[in-house]
Design a protein around this motif. Sequence first.
Motif, PDB file in Angstrom:
ATOM      1  N   GLN A   1     -70.211  27.738 -46.518  1.00 59.83           N
ATOM      2  CA  GLN A   1     -69.781  27.107 -45.270  1.00 59.83           C
ATOM      3  C   GLN A   1     -69.718  25.593 -45.424  1.00 59.83           C
ATOM      4  O   GLN A   1     -68.769  24.949 -44.958  1.00 59.83           O
ATOM      5  CB  GLN A   1     -70.739  27.473 -44.137  1.00 59.83           C
ATOM      6  CG  GLN A   1     -70.646  28.913 -43.706  1.00 59.83           C
ATOM      7  CD  GLN A   1     -71.738  29.298 -42.718  1.00 59.83           C
ATOM      8  OE1 GLN A   1     -72.674  28.550 -42.480  1.00 59.83           O
ATOM      9  NE2 GLN A   1     -71.623  30.497 -42.164  1.00 59.83           N
ATOM     10  N   THR A   2     -70.700  25.015 -46.094  1.00 59.64           N
ATOM     11  CA  THR A   2     -70.721  23.569 -46.315  1.00 59.64           C
ATOM     12  C   THR A   2     -69.530  23.138 -47.156  1.00 59.64           C
ATOM     13  O   THR A   2     -68.839  22.166 -46.829  1.00 59.64           O
ATOM     14  CB  THR A   2     -72.038  23.152 -47.004  1.00 59.64           C
ATOM     15  OG1 THR A   2     -73.136  23.539 -46.174  1.00 59.64           O
ATOM     16  CG2 THR A   2     -72.086  21.660 -47.257  1.00 59.64           C
ATOM     17  N   LEU A   3     -69.263  23.862 -48.243  1.00 60.17           N
ATOM     18  CA  LEU A   3     -68.138  23.516 -49.106  1.00 60.17           C
ATOM     19  C   LEU A   3     -66.802  23.683 -48.392  1.00 60.17           C
ATOM     20  O   LEU A   3     -65.904  22.855 -48.553  1.00 60.17           O
ATOM     21  CB  LEU A   3     -68.169  24.360 -50.381  1.00 60.17           C
ATOM     22  CG  LEU A   3     -69.295  24.035 -51.361  1.00 60.17           C
ATOM     23  CD1 LEU A   3     -69.346  25.073 -52.469  1.00 60.17           C
ATOM     24  CD2 LEU A   3     -69.123  22.637 -51.930  1.00 60.17           C
ATOM     25  N   MET A   4     -66.670  24.733 -47.612  1.00 62.02           N
ATOM     26  CA  MET A   4     -65.425  24.944 -46.878  1.00 62.02           C
ATOM     27  C   MET A   4     -65.219  23.843 -45.838  1.00 62.02           C
ATOM     28  O   MET A   4     -64.100  23.371 -45.645  1.00 62.02           O
ATOM     29  CB  MET A   4     -65.413  26.322 -46.208  1.00 62.02           C
ATOM     30  CG  MET A   4     -65.325  27.475 -47.192  1.00 62.02           C
ATOM     31  SD  MET A   4     -63.870  27.385 -48.261  1.00 62.02           S
ATOM     32  CE  MET A   4     -62.592  27.798 -47.105  1.00 62.02           C
ATOM     33  N   ARG A   5     -66.301  23.413 -45.193  1.00 58.78           N
ATOM     34  CA  ARG A   5     -66.206  22.331 -44.215  1.00 58.78           C
ATOM     35  C   ARG A   5     -65.758  21.043 -44.910  1.00 58.78           C
ATOM     36  O   ARG A   5     -64.868  20.343 -44.433  1.00 58.78           O
ATOM     37  CB  ARG A   5     -67.564  22.135 -43.532  1.00 58.78           C
ATOM     38  CG  ARG A   5     -67.495  21.410 -42.210  1.00 58.78           C
ATOM     39  CD  ARG A   5     -68.837  21.400 -41.478  1.00 58.78           C
ATOM     40  NE  ARG A   5     -69.342  22.734 -41.218  1.00 58.78           N
ATOM     41  CZ  ARG A   5     -70.469  23.239 -41.748  1.00 58.78           C
ATOM     42  NH1 ARG A   5     -71.214  22.514 -42.528  1.00 58.78           N
ATOM     43  NH2 ARG A   5     -70.853  24.463 -41.472  1.00 58.78           N
ATOM     44  N   LYS A   6     -66.367  20.755 -46.065  1.00 57.45           N
ATOM     45  CA  LYS A   6     -65.996  19.551 -46.819  1.00 57.45           C
ATOM     46  C   LYS A   6     -64.554  19.652 -47.323  1.00 57.45           C
ATOM     47  O   LYS A   6     -63.813  18.675 -47.294  1.00 57.45           O
ATOM     48  CB  LYS A   6     -66.953  19.328 -47.986  1.00 57.45           C
ATOM     49  CG  LYS A   6     -68.315  18.866 -47.537  1.00 57.45           C
ATOM     50  CD  LYS A   6     -69.234  18.656 -48.707  1.00 57.45           C
ATOM     51  CE  LYS A   6     -70.604  18.211 -48.231  1.00 57.45           C
ATOM     52  NZ  LYS A   6     -71.513  17.979 -49.356  1.00 57.45           N
ATOM     53  N   PHE A   7     -64.163  20.823 -47.790  1.00 59.04           N
ATOM     54  CA  PHE A   7     -62.791  21.031 -48.246  1.00 59.04           C
ATOM     55  C   PHE A   7     -61.811  20.789 -47.108  1.00 59.04           C
ATOM     56  O   PHE A   7     -60.793  20.122 -47.275  1.00 59.04           O
ATOM     57  CB  PHE A   7     -62.616  22.443 -48.808  1.00 59.04           C
ATOM     58  CG  PHE A   7     -61.195  22.789 -49.126  1.00 59.04           C
ATOM     59  CD1 PHE A   7     -60.570  22.235 -50.225  1.00 59.04           C
ATOM     60  CD2 PHE A   7     -60.486  23.667 -48.323  1.00 59.04           C
ATOM     61  CE1 PHE A   7     -59.251  22.543 -50.519  1.00 59.04           C
ATOM     62  CE2 PHE A   7     -59.169  23.975 -48.606  1.00 59.04           C
ATOM     63  CZ  PHE A   7     -58.547  23.410 -49.704  1.00 59.04           C
ATOM     64  N   TYR A   8     -62.123  21.327 -45.937  1.00 60.68           N
ATOM     65  CA  TYR A   8     -61.243  21.145 -44.785  1.00 60.68           C
ATOM     66  C   TYR A   8     -61.139  19.668 -44.407  1.00 60.68           C
ATOM     67  O   TYR A   8     -60.052  19.165 -44.113  1.00 60.68           O
ATOM     68  CB  TYR A   8     -61.739  21.960 -43.591  1.00 60.68           C
ATOM     69  CG  TYR A   8     -60.870  21.779 -42.372  1.00 60.68           C
ATOM     70  CD1 TYR A   8     -59.641  22.417 -42.288  1.00 60.68           C
ATOM     71  CD2 TYR A   8     -61.272  20.947 -41.333  1.00 60.68           C
ATOM     72  CE1 TYR A   8     -58.819  22.239 -41.186  1.00 60.68           C
ATOM     73  CE2 TYR A   8     -60.456  20.760 -40.223  1.00 60.68           C
ATOM     74  CZ  TYR A   8     -59.238  21.408 -40.157  1.00 60.68           C
ATOM     75  OH  TYR A   8     -58.428  21.217 -39.075  1.00 60.68           O
TER      76      TYR A   8
END
Length: 77
Positions: free
Chosen positions: A39-46
Amino acid sequence: MDPKNTGELQRHLEKQNELLRDAHRSMLHELHKLQVEEQTLMRKFYELWSAQGPSHKNAEGNFVQSDKENGLAKKHH
């Protein structure tokens, strides 16, 4: 089955059950950690993707960004 061995077999099975429960708890804990990391990586990616600005399609239909969007804008002296 020999009745003499049933008590030993019962203890063995109880120990195996305890080990399996510990492994299950450990795996659930690791899974939760990985889900939080995802979730953290996806948030940063977004956030990164959103900051890049709009993209457009080239003649082949692939999404591309301009040099400016890629951070490759030429400097004028």
